[in-house]
Design an enzyme around this catalytic site. Sequence first.
Site, PDB file in Angstrom:
ATOM      1  N   CYS A   1      39.524  40.013  39.541  1.00  0.00           N
ATOM      2  CA  CYS A   1      38.863  39.269  40.707  1.00  0.00           C
ATOM      3  C   CYS A   1      39.539  38.082  41.171  1.00  0.00           C
ATOM      4  O   CYS A   1      40.548  37.690  40.905  1.00  0.00           O
ATOM      5  CB  CYS A   1      37.433  38.525  40.092  1.00  0.00           C
ATOM      6  SG  CYS A   1      36.294  39.787  39.376  1.00  0.00           S
TER       7      CYS A   1
ATOM      8  N   GLY B   1      40.372  42.161  44.652  1.00  0.00           N
ATOM      9  CA  GLY B   1      39.016  43.018  44.354  1.00  0.00           C
ATOM     10  C   GLY B   1      38.400  43.249  45.929  1.00  0.00           C
ATOM     11  O   GLY B   1      38.232  42.361  46.639  1.00  0.00           O
TER      12      GLY B   1
ATOM     13  N   ASN C   1      37.086  34.806  37.075  1.00  0.00           N
ATOM     14  CA  ASN C   1      38.161  35.760  36.984  1.00  0.00           C
ATOM     15  C   ASN C   1      38.507  35.937  35.742  1.00  0.00           C
ATOM     16  O   ASN C   1      38.823  35.249  34.789  1.00  0.00           O
ATOM     17  CB  ASN C   1      39.341  35.365  37.893  1.00  0.00           C
ATOM     18  CG  ASN C   1      40.222  36.081  37.713  1.00  0.00           C
ATOM     19  OD1 ASN C   1      41.787  35.864  37.975  1.00  0.00           O
ATOM     20  ND2 ASN C   1      40.218  37.624  37.321  1.00  0.00           N
ATOM     21  N   GLY C   2      38.506  37.334  35.183  1.00  0.00           N
ATOM     22  CA  GLY C   2      38.606  37.609  33.576  1.00  0.00           C
ATOM     23  C   GLY C   2      37.632  38.460  33.182  1.00  0.00           C
ATOM     24  O   GLY C   2      36.550  38.806  33.516  1.00  0.00           O
TER      25      GLY C   2
ATOM     26  N   TYR D   1      52.739  43.148  39.458  1.00  0.00           N
ATOM     27  CA  TYR D   1      51.898  43.757  40.269  1.00  0.00           C
ATOM     28  C   TYR D   1      50.771  43.110  41.005  1.00  0.00           C
ATOM     29  O   TYR D   1      50.670  43.092  42.427  1.00  0.00           O
ATOM     30  CB  TYR D   1      51.340  45.177  39.712  1.00  0.00           C
ATOM     31  CG  TYR D   1      50.420  45.947  40.661  1.00  0.00           C
ATOM     32  CD1 TYR D   1      50.775  46.724  41.857  1.00  0.00           C
ATOM     33  CD2 TYR D   1      49.205  46.143  40.219  1.00  0.00           C
ATOM     34  CE1 TYR D   1      50.012  47.375  42.486  1.00  0.00           C
ATOM     35  CE2 TYR D   1      48.261  46.919  41.346  1.00  0.00           C
ATOM     36  CZ  TYR D   1      48.773  47.427  42.345  1.00  0.00           C
ATOM     37  OH  TYR D   1      47.843  48.255  43.298  1.00  0.00           O
TER      38      TYR D   1
END
Length: 495
Positions: free
Chosen positions: A23, A49, A126-127, A272
């Site tokens: 996210c 996302g 996020n996570g 990435y």
Amino acid sequence: MPLISNSAIEDEETPFDKLREECGVMAVYNHPDAARLTYWGLYSLQHRGQESAGIAVSNGAEENAITDLKGMGLVSEIFTDPVLQRLPGHIAIGHTRYSTTGDSALLNAQPISVESTKGLIAIAHNGNLTNLGNSRARLEKDGAVFQTTSDSEIIVQLIAHSKGHTLIDCIADSLAQVDGAFSIVMMTRNRIFAARDPHGFRPLSMGRITGKEGGPDTFVFASETCAFDLLHAKYERDVEPGELVMVSEDGVSSHFFSTGTPRQSCVFEHVYFARPDSRIYGRWVQQSREEMGRQLARESGVPADLIVPVPDSGVTAAIGYAAESGIPFNFGLIRNHYVGRTFIEPTQRVRDFGVRMKLNPNRSLLEGKRVILIDDSIIRGTTSRKIVRMVRAAGATEVHLRISCPPTVAPCFYGVDTPSTEHLIAAQKNLEQIREYIEADSLAYLSLVGLTHSCTKGEPATGMAPASYCTACYTGVYPTQVIDVSEILPATTLA
């Protein structure tokens, strides 16, 4: 994080066999058009996302202070100009989501708002939390009613049920109870909070926009610094692991809810996930990826006529490989950026066609050439085999595949949607078996030492050290103890 069934993989396989990002989060404090700035920030973070997005704003009033709007789809599709005009306020947080824990539905889109004795609190996360089962059961026993199946709501419910005397104490107490990965932004009617887990798994940075004509500055937080550029915000610093930052009318204050935990930032952000123009963990991603390519050329050079990246993920590493090897670089594979996922159907024939729709070989460059293909990773191997076949069919006499990270042998439990071990080709086959499967003339991965070296080269003595990165997806060794590692270690070791 739920493991993915075989049927789900077949249905969801995209033409590019990549790990999906978790996210992106964004926050703005003290700007008259906070929602629009948050929208611009989320637009820059769209790569993190593409499933849903949301923005919550506050006008600072005592009643009905926080308004939120969420939707399924891309940021630009949800937040049109008329929609943004319905979100007035000088404080805002935003989120763009790909689901890793919780169902893929509008119900779980963020930010999530919860009314409590501490007031209305909104959160964007996020996570992944790795002890969410125990925490959720305990909260429900204490009377908590959950609105969603997302693990992010657990943090807000912990705050709501905390016995701390001040809100900052409640937040610090709650964050100390959860384990796993979290970079979060939260808001009340008049304050913004930003925090990172003690390991620092996920990135989170703070920036500043200088106030006009001597007015107060605007503070912004984002998962990646590329979001600051569109806002003309100056990068200030990273939120530190275990740190809770509060921004209010009194300024910026810092509180540490955890200290002494070894840093384990996700190295795949550099491989990435993050955009090349972002600064992650104190280092520019572009520099890391170019060095990965250079190191890959040093470790596994092979005579060839042309370096060809697999777009877009292999481009930066291919530039580094070409620079180090002296072999010419060119775009032998052309990507169509205007093809979405709507054409993908659960049949092998159409999925194979999907690769050809998104990638087309440039025969004039490839014919009669010994080609080195550069990509960032191999997950299941299905896409790599199709691309190797495509390049060979375009007339390449040799096809050598070079990967700018080590073999992915174990799933991630910290916010990355990774297939289970049985579906990771490097966990099931050795190097020669993978080469045979993808039908390349040769195959080589970047070594783990080469990877961590690439992400730290040139840093000052106070910068990140190789041991400061989480490399569990390459080693099966996890930083936290809540996972039964014996069940997810690779089935075989690489030759």
